[in-house]
Design a protein around this motif. Structure first.
Motif, PDB file in Angstrom:
ATOM      1  N   VAL A  90       0.835  -1.103  -0.114  1.00 59.18           N
ATOM      2  CA  VAL A  90       0.021   0.064   0.101  1.00 59.18           C
ATOM      3  C   VAL A  90       0.863   1.332  -0.058  1.00 59.18           C
ATOM      4  N   ARG A  91       1.962   1.180   0.775  1.00 62.75           N
ATOM      5  CA  ARG A  91       2.866   2.063   0.867  1.00 62.75           C
ATOM      6  C   ARG A  91       3.544   2.598  -0.526  1.00 62.75           C
ATOM      7  N   LEU A  92       4.007   1.452  -1.162  1.00 59.43           N
ATOM      8  CA  LEU A  92       4.563   1.614  -2.296  1.00 59.43           C
ATOM      9  C   LEU A  92       3.677   2.136  -3.691  1.00 59.43           C
ATOM     10  N   TRP A  93       2.484   1.593  -3.355  1.00 56.20           N
ATOM     11  CA  TRP A  93       1.512   2.244  -4.426  1.00 56.20           C
ATOM     12  C   TRP A  93       1.324   3.587  -4.182  1.00 56.20           C
ATOM     13  N   GLN A  94       1.253   4.197  -3.107  1.00 54.92           N
ATOM     14  CA  GLN A  94       0.991   5.494  -2.647  1.00 54.92           C
ATOM     15  C   GLN A  94       2.157   6.306  -2.969  1.00 54.92           C
ATOM     16  N   GLN A  95       3.382   5.912  -2.704  1.00 54.33           N
ATOM     17  CA  GLN A  95       4.607   6.249  -2.926  1.00 54.33           C
ATOM     18  C   GLN A  95       4.626   6.607  -4.589  1.00 54.33           C
ATOM     19  N   LEU A  96       4.351   5.728  -5.357  1.00 55.02           N
ATOM     20  CA  LEU A  96       4.405   5.756  -6.772  1.00 55.02           C
ATOM     21  C   LEU A  96       3.463   7.076  -7.410  1.00 55.02           C
ATOM     22  N   GLU A  97       2.519   7.015  -6.669  1.00 59.34           N
ATOM     23  CA  GLU A  97       1.652   8.175  -7.075  1.00 59.34           C
ATOM     24  C   GLU A  97       2.107   9.622  -6.717  1.00 59.34           C
ATOM     25  N   GLN A  98       2.705   9.521  -5.549  1.00 56.77           N
ATOM     26  CA  GLN A  98       3.398  10.727  -5.027  1.00 56.77           C
ATOM     27  C   GLN A  98       4.622  11.183  -5.922  1.00 56.77           C
ATOM     28  N   THR A  99       5.451  10.247  -6.402  1.00 57.16           N
ATOM     29  CA  THR A  99       6.431  10.493  -7.250  1.00 57.16           C
ATOM     30  C   THR A  99       6.061  10.734  -8.677  1.00 57.16           C
ATOM     31  N   ARG A 100       5.102  10.643  -9.166  1.00 59.53           N
ATOM     32  CA  ARG A 100       4.395  10.999 -10.393  1.00 59.53           C
ATOM     33  C   ARG A 100       4.096  12.299 -10.232  1.00 59.53           C
ATOM     34  N   GLN A 101       3.365  12.709  -9.392  1.00 59.55           N
ATOM     35  CA  GLN A 101       3.048  14.117  -8.871  1.00 59.55           C
ATOM     36  C   GLN A 101       4.274  14.996  -8.847  1.00 59.55           C
ATOM     37  N   LEU A 102       5.248  14.594  -8.077  1.00 61.24           N
ATOM     38  CA  LEU A 102       6.423  15.230  -7.974  1.00 61.24           C
ATOM     39  C   LEU A 102       7.120  15.489  -9.416  1.00 61.24           C
ATOM     40  N   CYS A 103       7.301  14.510 -10.161  1.00 60.64           N
ATOM     41  CA  CYS A 103       7.917  14.418 -11.554  1.00 60.64           C
ATOM     42  C   CYS A 103       7.261  15.485 -12.316  1.00 60.64           C
ATOM     43  N   GLU A 104       5.991  15.442 -12.225  1.00 59.77           N
ATOM     44  CA  GLU A 104       5.323  16.423 -12.913  1.00 59.77           C
ATOM     45  C   GLU A 104       5.136  17.752 -12.763  1.00 59.77           C
ATOM     46  N   SER A 105       5.136  17.947 -11.317  1.00 62.64           N
ATOM     47  CA  SER A 105       5.484  19.299 -11.018  1.00 62.64           C
ATOM     48  C   SER A 105       6.783  19.994 -11.267  1.00 62.64           C
ATOM     49  N   ARG A 106       7.719  19.049 -11.404  1.00 64.42           N
ATOM     50  CA  ARG A 106       9.269  19.344 -11.666  1.00 64.42           C
ATOM     51  C   ARG A 106       9.480  19.419 -13.121  1.00 64.42           C
ATOM     52  N   TYR A 107       8.478  18.942 -13.963  1.00 62.84           N
ATOM     53  CA  TYR A 107       8.801  18.727 -15.510  1.00 62.84           C
ATOM     54  C   TYR A 107       9.911  17.837 -15.623  1.00 62.84           C
ATOM     55  N   LYS A 108       9.897  16.732 -14.998  1.00 63.45           N
ATOM     56  CA  LYS A 108      10.761  15.722 -15.191  1.00 63.45           C
ATOM     57  C   LYS A 108      10.202  14.395 -15.787  1.00 63.45           C
ATOM     58  N   ARG A 109      11.011  13.618 -16.390  1.00 67.75           N
ATOM     59  CA  ARG A 109      10.287  12.409 -16.989  1.00 67.75           C
ATOM     60  C   ARG A 109      10.082  11.250 -15.805  1.00 67.75           C
ATOM     61  N   TYR A 110       8.784  10.761 -15.816  1.00 66.55           N
ATOM     62  CA  TYR A 110       8.252   9.666 -14.946  1.00 66.55           C
ATOM     63  C   TYR A 110       8.557   8.313 -15.639  1.00 66.55           C
ATOM     64  N   CYS A 111       9.728   7.950 -15.214  1.00 68.01           N
ATOM     65  CA  CYS A 111      10.088   6.583 -15.588  1.00 68.01           C
ATOM     66  C   CYS A 111      10.840   5.780 -14.374  1.00 68.01           C
ATOM     67  N   ILE A 112      11.336   4.636 -14.827  1.00 71.12           N
ATOM     68  CA  ILE A 112      11.900   3.711 -13.878  1.00 71.12           C
ATOM     69  C   ILE A 112      13.094   3.906 -13.165  1.00 71.12           C
ATOM     70  N   ARG A 113      13.991   4.547 -13.822  1.00 74.00           N
ATOM     71  CA  ARG A 113      14.993   5.066 -13.401  1.00 74.00           C
ATOM     72  C   ARG A 113      15.142   6.353 -12.466  1.00 74.00           C
ATOM     73  N   ARG A 114      14.145   7.416 -12.918  1.00 72.20           N
ATOM     74  CA  ARG A 114      13.816   8.504 -11.934  1.00 72.20           C
ATOM     75  C   ARG A 114      13.095   7.964 -10.706  1.00 72.20           C
ATOM     76  N   ILE A 115      12.285   6.980 -10.678  1.00 69.52           N
ATOM     77  CA  ILE A 115      11.639   6.384  -9.449  1.00 69.52           C
ATOM     78  C   ILE A 115      12.529   5.954  -8.598  1.00 69.52           C
ATOM     79  N   CYS A 116      13.719   4.923  -9.019  1.00 67.58           N
ATOM     80  CA  CYS A 116      14.530   4.291  -8.436  1.00 67.58           C
ATOM     81  C   CYS A 116      15.505   5.345  -7.746  1.00 67.58           C
ATOM     82  N   ARG A 117      15.836   6.368  -8.349  1.00 72.34           N
ATOM     83  CA  ARG A 117      16.737   7.466  -7.742  1.00 72.34           C
ATOM     84  C   ARG A 117      16.113   8.521  -6.949  1.00 72.34           C
TER      85      ARG A 117
END
Length: 122
Positions: free
Chosen positions: A11-38
């Motif tokens: 559950v925490r990981l699914w929520q973290q995925l959505e938060q990371t997507r929103q963070l990448c979107e707000s910073r105009y960054k690519r939402y990809c596997i490498r970005r998530i891992c980093r």
């Protein structure tokens, strides 16, 4: 981030995925596997990212859709992340708990593997 093979962690990981997507979107960054891992593990090596990409069958720089709309690639990504992080095989991941965690994290979207039935061999 502490990773376990349990529903609470999923559950925490699914929520973290959505938060990371929103963070990448707000910073105009690519939402990809490498970005998530980093983002999740700043000390993630290229070997770790390559192992995750190999297990989930996706490329590291490919854009990912939002997890609420297209959960399948994210499901495989989470399976691969947990498997590589814990050093276990992909089949050892509790899929029912992972799918139930998706329904809990995104309550207004269609649940994964609803009414999936096994096919009997005659």
């Amino acid at each position: 981030m502490e990773i376990t093979n349990s529903k609470a962690c999923f559950v925490r990981l699914w929520q973290q995925l959505e938060q990371t997507r929103q963070l990448c979107e707000s910073r105009y960054k690519r939402y990809c596997i490498r970005r998530i891992c980093r983002c999740w593990w700043p000390d993630a090596t290229d070997d770790f990212i390559c192992a995750v990409c190999q297990l989930c069958g996706q490329q590291g720089y490919d854009l990912l859709p939002p997890p609420a709309l297209h959960p399948r690639p994210h499901r495989e990504l989470l399976r691969a992340l947990v498997a590589v992080r814990l050093g276990i095989g992909m089949r050892a991941i509790h899929l029912r708990e992972l799918d139930a965690a998706y329904s809990e994290a995104f309550p207004h979207s269609t649940p994964l593997n609803v009414r999936k039935q096994r096919r009997g061999f005659p």
